[in-house]
Structure formats: structure tokens, C-alpha cells
Design a protein around this motif. Sequence first.
Motif, PDB file in Angstrom:
ATOM      1  N   LEU A  15      45.830  46.238  34.202  1.00  0.00           N
ATOM      2  CA  LEU A  15      44.590  47.010  33.547  1.00  0.00           C
ATOM      3  C   LEU A  15      44.079  48.048  34.280  1.00  0.00           C
ATOM      4  N   ILE A  16      44.042  47.905  35.705  1.00  0.00           N
ATOM      5  CA  ILE A  16      43.552  48.980  36.533  1.00  0.00           C
ATOM      6  C   ILE A  16      44.269  50.142  36.571  1.00  0.00           C
ATOM      7  N   ALA A  39      36.825  50.176  41.528  1.00  0.00           N
ATOM      8  CA  ALA A  39      36.350  49.619  43.100  1.00  0.00           C
ATOM      9  C   ALA A  39      35.624  48.369  42.959  1.00  0.00           C
ATOM     10  N   VAL A  40      34.721  48.443  41.704  1.00  0.00           N
ATOM     11  CA  VAL A  40      33.587  47.471  41.576  1.00  0.00           C
ATOM     12  C   VAL A  40      34.511  46.307  40.923  1.00  0.00           C
ATOM     13  N   VAL A  41      35.542  46.527  39.922  1.00  0.00           N
ATOM     14  CA  VAL A  41      36.270  45.447  39.571  1.00  0.00           C
ATOM     15  C   VAL A  41      37.092  44.727  40.730  1.00  0.00           C
ATOM     16  N   GLY A  42      37.743  45.305  41.413  1.00  0.00           N
ATOM     17  CA  GLY A  42      38.533  44.886  42.419  1.00  0.00           C
ATOM     18  C   GLY A  42      37.624  44.222  43.450  1.00  0.00           C
ATOM     19  N   ILE A  43      36.566  44.746  43.896  1.00  0.00           N
ATOM     20  CA  ILE A  43      35.512  43.743  44.774  1.00  0.00           C
ATOM     21  C   ILE A  43      35.148  42.671  44.182  1.00  0.00           C
ATOM     22  N   SER A  44      34.731  42.727  42.846  1.00  0.00           N
ATOM     23  CA  SER A  44      34.055  41.454  42.204  1.00  0.00           C
ATOM     24  C   SER A  44      35.304  40.504  41.970  1.00  0.00           C
ATOM     25  N   TYR A  45      36.335  40.941  41.355  1.00  0.00           N
ATOM     26  CA  TYR A  45      37.660  39.927  41.424  1.00  0.00           C
ATOM     27  C   TYR A  45      37.982  39.216  42.622  1.00  0.00           C
ATOM     28  N   LYS A  46      37.859  39.987  43.799  1.00  0.00           N
ATOM     29  CA  LYS A  46      38.300  39.519  45.124  1.00  0.00           C
ATOM     30  C   LYS A  46      37.203  38.348  45.559  1.00  0.00           C
ATOM     31  N   LEU A  47      35.832  38.610  45.067  1.00  0.00           N
ATOM     32  CA  LEU A  47      34.828  37.677  45.460  1.00  0.00           C
ATOM     33  C   LEU A  47      34.737  36.804  44.781  1.00  0.00           C
ATOM     34  N   LYS A  48      34.726  36.551  43.467  1.00  0.00           N
ATOM     35  CA  LYS A  48      34.483  35.584  42.435  1.00  0.00           C
ATOM     36  C   LYS A  48      35.867  35.032  41.797  1.00  0.00           C
ATOM     37  N   ASN A  50      37.312  35.544  38.910  1.00  0.00           N
ATOM     38  CA  ASN A  50      37.075  35.552  37.643  1.00  0.00           C
ATOM     39  C   ASN A  50      37.303  36.828  36.783  1.00  0.00           C
ATOM     40  N   THR A  51      38.412  36.875  36.229  1.00  0.00           N
ATOM     41  CA  THR A  51      38.856  38.046  35.498  1.00  0.00           C
ATOM     42  C   THR A  51      38.098  38.376  34.181  1.00  0.00           C
ATOM     43  N   PHE A  52      37.407  37.705  33.625  1.00  0.00           N
ATOM     44  CA  PHE A  52      36.432  38.230  32.512  1.00  0.00           C
ATOM     45  C   PHE A  52      34.938  38.834  33.133  1.00  0.00           C
ATOM     46  N   LEU A  53      34.637  37.918  34.356  1.00  0.00           N
ATOM     47  CA  LEU A  53      33.337  38.546  34.995  1.00  0.00           C
ATOM     48  C   LEU A  53      33.722  39.901  35.497  1.00  0.00           C
ATOM     49  N   SER A  54      34.858  40.101  36.081  1.00  0.00           N
ATOM     50  CA  SER A  54      35.104  41.201  36.766  1.00  0.00           C
ATOM     51  C   SER A  54      35.464  42.439  35.799  1.00  0.00           C
ATOM     52  N   ILE A  55      35.938  42.118  34.615  1.00  0.00           N
ATOM     53  CA  ILE A  55      36.019  43.264  33.430  1.00  0.00           C
ATOM     54  C   ILE A  55      34.738  43.769  33.139  1.00  0.00           C
ATOM     55  N   PHE A  56      33.951  42.550  32.807  1.00  0.00           N
ATOM     56  CA  PHE A  56      32.392  42.853  32.313  1.00  0.00           C
ATOM     57  C   PHE A  56      31.727  43.712  33.416  1.00  0.00           C
TER      58      PHE A  56
END
Length: 69
Positions: A15-16, A39-48, A50-56
Motif C-alpha cells: 500500500l505504501i 511516515a505517519v502510517v509507518g509510525i502508527s503501525y509500528k506503535l499499534k 493495527n492495519t486499519f487504524l494506521s490506514i485511517f
Amino acid sequence: MRLGQILPSAIMAVLIIYCIKDVVIDFAGKGIFQLLAVAVVGISYKLKHNTFLSIFVGTAFYMVCMYLS
């Protein structure tokens, strides 16, 4: 079991790459916002993890950047 561990990261990578394929063409316009959203997607995915949360979160960040510019 192994596929369940690897597949979410592989999906995020695809997706990225798909999202930043046109960044070079329009870097001054929307390109910088796209890279920041990636970068926001990558960081949020590394932290949580959660694929859907990161995409959102990445989509919301990008839309806010586009609205403010």
C-alpha cells in the motif's frame, strides 16, 4: 501461523509503495504531504500494529494537510 505474522506487514508495504509511486512527479505540490502521510502510517503501525487504524490515521493526516494547504 507464520503467514499471519508476515502478511499484515507485506500488505502495508504494498500500500505504501502504491501511494508514493507518483511523488517524484508532483513533489512540490502534494508529494511532501504524501511522504509525511506515509511516515505517519509507518509510525502508527509500528506503535499499534493495527492495519486499519494506521490506514485511517494516515488518510486523516493527508486529508487535513490537503485541506490546510
